[in-house]
Write a protein that holds these residues in place. Structure first.
Motif, mmCIF file in Angstrom:
data_model
loop_
_atom_site.group_PDB
_atom_site.id
_atom_site.type_symbol
_atom_site.label_atom_id
_atom_site.label_comp_id
_atom_site.label_asym_id
_atom_site.label_seq_id
_atom_site.Cartn_x
_atom_site.Cartn_y
_atom_site.Cartn_z
ATOM 1 N N ARG A 82 -36.545 0.004 8.349
ATOM 2 C CA ARG A 82 -37.008 -0.226 6.969
ATOM 3 C C ARG A 82 -36.302 0.719 6.002
ATOM 4 N N ASN A 86 -33.967 -0.386 2.905
ATOM 5 C CA ASN A 86 -34.214 0.074 1.531
ATOM 6 C C ASN A 86 -32.940 0.580 0.879
ATOM 7 N N ASP A 131 -44.482 -3.128 8.286
ATOM 8 C CA ASP A 131 -43.149 -2.658 8.673
ATOM 9 C C ASP A 131 -42.368 -3.796 9.333
ATOM 10 N N PHE A 134 -41.515 -6.692 6.860
ATOM 11 C CA PHE A 134 -40.447 -6.313 5.939
ATOM 12 C C PHE A 134 -39.085 -6.422 6.621
ATOM 13 N N VAL A 135 -38.987 -5.885 7.833
ATOM 14 C CA VAL A 135 -37.717 -5.926 8.558
ATOM 15 C C VAL A 135 -37.335 -7.364 8.905
ATOM 16 N N SER A 138 -36.255 -9.234 5.809
ATOM 17 C CA SER A 138 -34.949 -8.746 5.360
ATOM 18 C C SER A 138 -33.831 -9.327 6.212
#
Length: 165
Positions: A82, A86, A131, A134-135, A138
């Motif tokens: 993550r 970012n 977490d 999000f990964v 992405s």
């Protein structure tokens, strides 16, 4: 919902000092200067971003320090991923002239990464569902973006072959 704490993590005085330094640098890069009359803050990162080449490497280099500390503490790999994502978002959007410079004022990857590190530094726990989502999102977005040029190429070739017939 946060993951249950499995045990407290032992942090050495050296790690605490490095964490303090990381806090100071993150604050300097992302939120050192308050905008009068607002709650908005910015740091040196967007200002350095105005200098071609230099600004695009400051955040990624600082992230190496945060990730090194996270690795040293045994922070879950998905959380470190993550952090990398970012700063990748910060770096990639930062490459776009003007838009990237404006984006740097809002996207504070250094503060976000430090918050992730501090969330996991004292309590050893697994990564949260947030977490992972999000990964995964992405990675899916990167795959879609990578497919766009091929889809456009196929569409253009189809259009050209239709014109030739």
């Amino acid at each position: 919902m946060k993951s249950p704490v499995t045990r407290l993590r032992r942090v050495t005085p050296g790690q605490e000092r490095r964490l303090g330094l990381l806090r100071q640098v993150a604050q300097l890069l992302d939120s050192a200067v308050p905008v009068p009359g607002t709650s908005f803050r910015f740091g040196l990162d967007p200002i350095l971003g105005l200098v071609p080449g230099l600004g695009d490497i400051v955040s990624p280099l600082f992230t190496v320090g945060i990730i090194w500390q996270a690795r040293d503490l045994g922070i879950p790999r998905v959380v470190m991923m993550r952090m990398i994502i970012n700063v990748a978002i910060d770096t990639l959007v930062g490459l776009v002239p003007i838009l990237g410079d404006l984006f740097d004022f809002a996207w504070k990857s250094n503060n976000m990464n430090l918050a992730l590190l501090e969330e996991h530094i004292h309590e050893e726990r697994g990564p949260s569902a947030h977490d992972w989502s999000f990964v995964i999102m992405s990675i899916a977005l990167v795959l879609v973006i990578a497919a766009v040029p091929f889809l456009l190429l196929g569409w253009m070739l189809n259009l050209i072959s239709g014109l030739i017939r």
